[in-house]
Design an enzyme around this catalytic site. Structure first.
Site, mmCIF file in Angstrom:
data_model
loop_
_atom_site.group_PDB
_atom_site.id
_atom_site.type_symbol
_atom_site.label_atom_id
_atom_site.label_comp_id
_atom_site.label_asym_id
_atom_site.label_seq_id
_atom_site.Cartn_x
_atom_site.Cartn_y
_atom_site.Cartn_z
ATOM 1 N N ARG A 156 -2.358 27.874 30.463
ATOM 2 C CA ARG A 156 -1.845 29.239 30.613
ATOM 3 C C ARG A 156 -0.501 29.186 31.349
ATOM 4 O O ARG A 156 0.442 29.863 30.997
ATOM 5 C CB ARG A 156 -2.840 30.142 31.357
ATOM 6 C CG ARG A 156 -2.236 31.488 31.775
ATOM 7 C CD ARG A 156 -3.236 32.610 32.028
ATOM 8 N NE ARG A 156 -4.431 32.205 32.738
ATOM 9 C CZ ARG A 156 -4.486 31.879 34.041
ATOM 10 N NH1 ARG A 156 -3.403 31.903 34.791
ATOM 11 N NH2 ARG A 156 -5.634 31.519 34.587
ATOM 12 N N ASP A 170 16.254 44.775 23.062
ATOM 13 C CA ASP A 170 15.377 44.337 21.977
ATOM 14 C C ASP A 170 16.299 43.882 20.847
ATOM 15 O O ASP A 170 16.909 44.680 20.157
ATOM 16 C CB ASP A 170 14.460 45.491 21.532
ATOM 17 C CG ASP A 170 13.449 45.053 20.468
ATOM 18 O OD1 ASP A 170 13.767 44.108 19.710
ATOM 19 O OD2 ASP A 170 12.370 45.657 20.381
ATOM 20 N N LYS A 214 9.288 38.659 13.359
ATOM 21 C CA LYS A 214 10.234 39.072 12.319
ATOM 22 C C LYS A 214 11.171 37.916 11.940
ATOM 23 O O LYS A 214 10.720 36.949 11.389
ATOM 24 C CB LYS A 214 11.003 40.308 12.794
ATOM 25 C CG LYS A 214 10.111 41.368 13.486
ATOM 26 C CD LYS A 214 9.149 42.050 12.521
ATOM 27 C CE LYS A 214 8.080 42.889 13.232
ATOM 28 N NZ LYS A 214 8.555 43.888 14.160
ATOM 29 N N TYR A 239 11.718 51.188 19.013
ATOM 30 C CA TYR A 239 10.572 50.738 18.210
ATOM 31 C C TYR A 239 9.294 51.508 18.616
ATOM 32 O O TYR A 239 9.050 51.732 19.802
ATOM 33 C CB TYR A 239 10.378 49.224 18.419
ATOM 34 C CG TYR A 239 9.138 48.679 17.792
ATOM 35 C CD1 TYR A 239 9.038 48.544 16.409
ATOM 36 C CD2 TYR A 239 8.048 48.314 18.560
ATOM 37 C CE1 TYR A 239 7.875 48.057 15.824
ATOM 38 C CE2 TYR A 239 6.878 47.824 17.980
ATOM 39 C CZ TYR A 239 6.812 47.698 16.614
ATOM 40 O OH TYR A 239 5.666 47.229 16.043
HETATM 41 C C1 LIG Z 1 7.987 44.527 15.278
HETATM 42 C C2 LIG Z 1 8.869 44.925 16.389
HETATM 43 C C3 LIG Z 1 8.413 44.883 17.722
HETATM 44 C C4 LIG Z 1 6.993 44.541 18.085
HETATM 45 O O1 LIG Z 1 6.696 43.217 17.827
HETATM 46 P P1 LIG Z 1 5.213 42.693 17.520
HETATM 47 O O2 LIG Z 1 5.436 41.233 17.287
HETATM 48 O O3 LIG Z 1 4.720 43.430 16.325
HETATM 49 O O4 LIG Z 1 4.378 42.979 18.718
HETATM 50 C C5 LIG Z 1 9.315 45.224 18.714
HETATM 51 N N1 LIG Z 1 10.571 45.593 18.433
HETATM 52 C C6 LIG Z 1 11.043 45.646 17.182
HETATM 53 C C7 LIG Z 1 12.445 46.076 16.934
HETATM 54 C C8 LIG Z 1 10.211 45.317 16.117
HETATM 55 O O5 LIG Z 1 10.669 45.400 14.861
#
Ligand SMILES: *Cc1c(COP(=O)(O)O)cnc(C)c1O
Length: 380
Positions: free
Chosen positions: A46, A171, A196, A99
């Site tokens: 962890r 982000d 992504k 998001y």
């Molecule tokens: C998908 C996404 C998230 C969340 O990510 P997860 O891996 O689904 O938890 C956060 N910010 C953006 C811009 C996203 O497209």
């Protein structure tokens, strides 16, 4: 080292013990301690794991940060970033069209713990500065935003943060570190849904936080170790596997996105096209001066809701799904998918219409992708 080389050899590219070109998966939960009076690098997985560590060093290198940490999802990464520096009584200013998962985290979880927020139009620096309060501690930014790809001027945001002593978090999911590195613009933390573009193959859920300073990195690591939301060794390996082709994927997918955006603009049943690479896109000049590319997400409004429905029902090559950033092209309908939880009035304020379709361009032939859209649009 140029960026293309950095992706492959920036860090974590070889197993330090054998020289193996693919970092092995170390599933071990615990490690033999030869002499308990000496602190070892690894004692419990962890807290630290060699496979995850290799990935985390890669992530830090990609963002040119002091430290990187890998999480079980993008929202886990966002949660860790925020809670590593904010406590009850603190406030944050947040991009209005953030998001959906971040919206839920702020409005249904962190506010319960006493961390408050104000949503604002962060494409407008004056509006952003106006909502800074005495107890504001952080600025949380997302650009290009989802689904209308609105663009933030990071230079202005850095100035605002500097004037008010705010920690800046970005982000950076939509551009990936290949096209944009927020830390180079003085931002403090770059956050990803590695699910992504970083992963790129729609086969894992993962998140990342990279910090500009070691001090902030230590704060993030504390949260990771304390709350146990780290990425598994298996998925750490898979994510590193995906990152190796980041440049090839981003270049080709962005080129495809540009081509599709231009083609869409000329179709009679398309009323608006949103893509930061288009010269007419609001903020185009800003992103052009701050990022190395425009990403692979394109949104458009069809002329009617019936048309939008017809497209979704009839496409063959496009996968109708939430998510984005994979090698297979994805088509989504924000009103019923990513933004379904948002009240209709709020959607309207943001300009998210029920004719809006969001595309994530993959690696298929762009001619096939366009033809598929055209054919499905004409089957009313
Ligand atoms: C998908 C996404 C998230 C969340 O990510 P997860 O891996 O689904 O938890 C956060 N910010 C953006 C811009 C996203 O497209």
């Amino acid at each position: 080292m140029k960026y293309a080389t950095r992706i492959l050899h920036g860090a974590g590219d070889r197993d330090p013990f054998t020289g193996a070109l693919s970092m092995p998966i170390y599933p071990a939960s615990t490690y033999h301690q030869k002499d308990i009076s000496i602190t070892q690098e690894y004692d419990y997985s962890r807290s630290g794991n060699p496979t995850r560590r290799a990935l985390e060093e890669t992530l830090a290198s990609l963002e040119e940060g002091a430290a990187g940490y890998a999480f079980s999802s993008g929202v886990a990464a966002i949660t860790a970033a925020i809670t590593s520096v904010l406590s009850a009584g603190d406030h944050m200013v947040v991009t209005r069209d953030v998001y959906g998962g971040t919206y839920r985290l702020l409005t249904r979880y962190l506010d319960r713990l006493g961390i408050t927020h104000t949503f604002t139009d962060t494409t407008d620096p004056e509006a952003t500065e106006r909502v800074v309060q005495k107890n504001t501690k952080a600025l949380f930014l997302e650009s290009p935003s989802n689904p209308l790809l609105r663009i933030i001027d990071f230079e202005s945001m850095r100035n605002i943060a500097g004037r008010h002593g705010l920690i800046t978090m970005v982000d950076n999911t939509f551009l990936s570190p290949y096209f944009f590195q927020p830390l180079r613009f003085g931002m403090d933390m770059s956050i990803h849904s590695a699910t992504k573009f970083l992963g790129g193959h729609s086969d894992l859920i993962a998140g990342a936080v990279v910090t500009r300073t070691r001090e902030l990195g230590d704060a993030v690591r504390q949260v990771q170790n304390t709350t146990g939301n780290m990425l598994s060794p298996e998925n750490s390996w898979l994510l590193m596997r995906g990152i190796k082709t980041l440049r090839a994927r981003m270049e080709m997918q962005a080129a495809g996105a540009m081509e599709i955006a231009l083609r869409l603009k000329n179709l009679p049943w398309v009323s608006e096209v949103y893509y930061p690479g288009l010269t007419g896109h609001e903020g185009h000049e800003i992103i052009k001066s701050q990022a190395g590319g425009y990403g692979a997400v394109v949104s458009f409004n069809a002329d009617t809701v019936t048309r939008a429905m017809s497209i979704m029902k009839n496409v063959h090559y496009w996968t109708v799904a939430v998510s984005l950033g994979g090698v297979e092209s994805i088509l989504s309908y924000p009103v019923k998918m990513s933004h379904a939880a948002m009240p209709a009035a709020e959607r309207e304020k943001l300009g998210i219409k029920d004719t809006l379709i969001r595309l994530s361009i993959g690696l298929e032939d762009t001619g096939d992708l366009i033809e598929d859209l055209e054919k499905s649009a004409s089957r009313l």
